[in-house]
Design a protein around this motif. Structure first.
Motif, PDB file in Angstrom:
ATOM      1  N   ALA A  47       3.992   0.666 -10.486  1.00 53.05           N
ATOM      2  CA  ALA A  47       5.190   1.057  -9.691  1.00 53.05           C
ATOM      3  C   ALA A  47       6.348   0.560 -10.489  1.00 53.05           C
ATOM      4  O   ALA A  47       7.560   1.281 -10.245  1.00 53.05           O
ATOM      5  N   ARG A  48       6.369  -0.286 -11.672  1.00 48.78           N
ATOM      6  CA  ARG A  48       7.565  -0.577 -12.259  1.00 48.78           C
ATOM      7  C   ARG A  48       7.847   0.710 -13.282  1.00 48.78           C
ATOM      8  O   ARG A  48       9.134   0.984 -13.453  1.00 48.78           O
ATOM      9  N   ILE A  49       6.864   1.499 -13.692  1.00 47.32           N
ATOM     10  CA  ILE A  49       7.287   2.905 -13.988  1.00 47.32           C
ATOM     11  C   ILE A  49       8.305   3.742 -13.413  1.00 47.32           C
ATOM     12  O   ILE A  49       9.397   4.227 -13.819  1.00 47.32           O
ATOM     13  N   PHE A  50       8.154   3.829 -12.144  1.00 46.44           N
ATOM     14  CA  PHE A  50       8.924   4.574 -11.131  1.00 46.44           C
ATOM     15  C   PHE A  50      10.194   4.065 -10.934  1.00 46.44           C
ATOM     16  O   PHE A  50      11.211   4.732 -10.890  1.00 46.44           O
ATOM     17  N   GLU A  51      10.382   2.612 -10.949  1.00 42.76           N
ATOM     18  CA  GLU A  51      11.762   2.053 -10.901  1.00 42.76           C
ATOM     19  C   GLU A  51      12.347   2.099 -12.165  1.00 42.76           C
ATOM     20  O   GLU A  51      13.597   2.355 -12.064  1.00 42.76           O
ATOM     21  N   ALA A  52      11.804   2.014 -13.268  1.00 43.86           N
ATOM     22  CA  ALA A  52      12.504   2.178 -14.607  1.00 43.86           C
ATOM     23  C   ALA A  52      13.284   3.651 -14.841  1.00 43.86           C
ATOM     24  O   ALA A  52      14.065   3.582 -15.507  1.00 43.86           O
ATOM     25  N   LYS A  53      12.121   4.390 -14.479  1.00 45.67           N
ATOM     26  CA  LYS A  53      12.687   5.897 -14.551  1.00 45.67           C
ATOM     27  C   LYS A  53      13.489   6.423 -13.617  1.00 45.67           C
ATOM     28  O   LYS A  53      14.346   7.326 -13.716  1.00 45.67           O
ATOM     29  N   GLY A  54      13.602   5.842 -12.131  1.00 52.34           N
ATOM     30  CA  GLY A  54      14.204   6.107 -11.272  1.00 52.34           C
ATOM     31  C   GLY A  54      13.270   7.744 -10.872  1.00 52.34           C
ATOM     32  O   GLY A  54      14.176   8.698 -10.351  1.00 52.34           O
ATOM     33  N   ARG A  55      12.006   7.404 -10.900  1.00 54.67           N
ATOM     34  CA  ARG A  55      11.129   8.741 -10.558  1.00 54.67           C
ATOM     35  C   ARG A  55      10.670   8.803  -9.084  1.00 54.67           C
ATOM     36  O   ARG A  55      10.321   7.616  -8.507  1.00 54.67           O
TER      37      ARG A  55
END
Length: 333
Positions: A47-55
């Motif tokens: 879930a941190r990927i989505f947060e970091a990318k704004g995805r």
């Protein structure tokens, strides 16, 4: 957050693997673009990927593994066609979509869908990292969502420093265009995203169904990673035009008081104050495309005028990226 910028020696690979095992975010090179990795079996980490990318949460992620055996451990069904494709194109820039095993991959990685996208990268640093971490790693491109994909460590640093735990710096990526995505849950397989491996090369190995071309709304689960209408796009407004109309288009924009940049291929150009000229070969063009877009975006121009590319085999992935880069921004806010 402090982002560590690491080399690619064994100690750095070990450090990056330890960060990933602990639930961290690590950007690393592949042969296509830099990826932003997290444990695919850990929903909190992924879930941190989505947060970091704004995805958007409805856009699933590609899972990277070191070999076909590791891929088979993640899927419910491994069709015979996957053996032929893996033998021909793995390691390499081919992503295959399978029915997934729900106990192996976190729901957030697949946008709660029944399938999982898997690939075996060819880049030696990516392979060393996957061997060291010994876990499936979810990794979309290491950029802010919908923006230009990163083909150098500097591109990643500019977009994500302070948002991720570490970056493995291995210099420029070789290919520059993302992986080709095939859905092998259908018979014959369906091309969902053109990419570094051209469709005609795949069709020489297995029968291949053309993609539908349907646009997926941003709030719904996309059919494949990176398949929204607007993607791979500079923040600068993009106009895609016929190669013979670049000069006239630039002149009209300058007459409106707009600062322009141009991206052309295959011949000398003097159009615009900021101009990039790429090769006329699609493989060489693709390897240089994103880096050129980063440079032109950084030129602070109002409009980027891009000469369209040939409607010929081998150019389909380039055409796809240019059309999505020039799509209206309100299609994927």
């Amino acid at each position: 957050m402090r982002t560590e910028r690491l080399a690619t020696d064994p100690a750095s690979i070990s450090r990056a693997a330890a960060l990933l095992r602990a639930g961290g975010l690590v950007a690393f090179p592949t042969e296509t673009v830099y990826g932003l990795g997290a444990r695919a079996d850990d929903g909190t980490a992924a879930a941190r990927i989505f947060e970091a990318k704004g995805r958007p949460s409805g856009n699933p992620l590609i899972v990277h593994v070191p070999d076909a055996a590791a891929a088979q451990a993640l899927v419910e069904t491994w069709p015979p066609v996957a053996d032929r494709l893996a033998a021909a194109f793995w390691p390499g820039p081919l992503t295959m979509i399978f029915a997934r095993r729900a106990d192996r991959i976190a729901d957030v990685v697949t946008a709660c869908g029944p399938t999982v996208a898997v690939r075996v990268p060819a880049h030696p640093v990516a392979r060393a990292l996957l061997q060291a971490v010994a876990l499936p790693i979810a990794a979309p491109s290491a950029n802010r969502s919908t923006e230009i994909s990163p083909t150098t460590a500097e591109h990643v640093w500019k977009a994500l420093a302070g948002r991720i735990d570490a970056l493995l710096d291995s210099g420029p990526c070789e290919r520059g265009i993302e992986s080709t995505i095939l859905d092998v849950t259908t018979s014959p397989p369906t091309l969902l995203r053109p990419g570094s491996i051209p469709a005609h090369a795949i069709a020489a190995i297995v029968p291949l169904r053309d993609r539908s071309g349907a646009i997926v709304a941003p709030h719904l689960r996309a059919s494949a990673p990176g398949s929204h209408a607007r993607h791979y796009a500079p923040r600068t407004r993009v106009l895609l035009t016929h190669p013979e109309q670049v000069r006239a288009t630039v002149d009209a924009l300058v007459a409106q008081g707009l600062r322009t940049a141009t991206l052309e291929h295959g011949r000398t150009t003097e159009a615009g104050a900021h101009a990039e000229l790429l090769p006329s070969d699609p493989v060489a063009y693709g390897a240089e495309l994103y880096a050129a877009l980063h440079r032109l975006q950084d030129s602070a121009c109002d409009v980027l005028v891009i000469a369209d590319v040939p409607e010929e085999p081998g150019w389909e992935a380039i055409r796809d990226r240019l059309r999505r880069a020039s799509a209206p921004s309100d299609e994927n806010p």
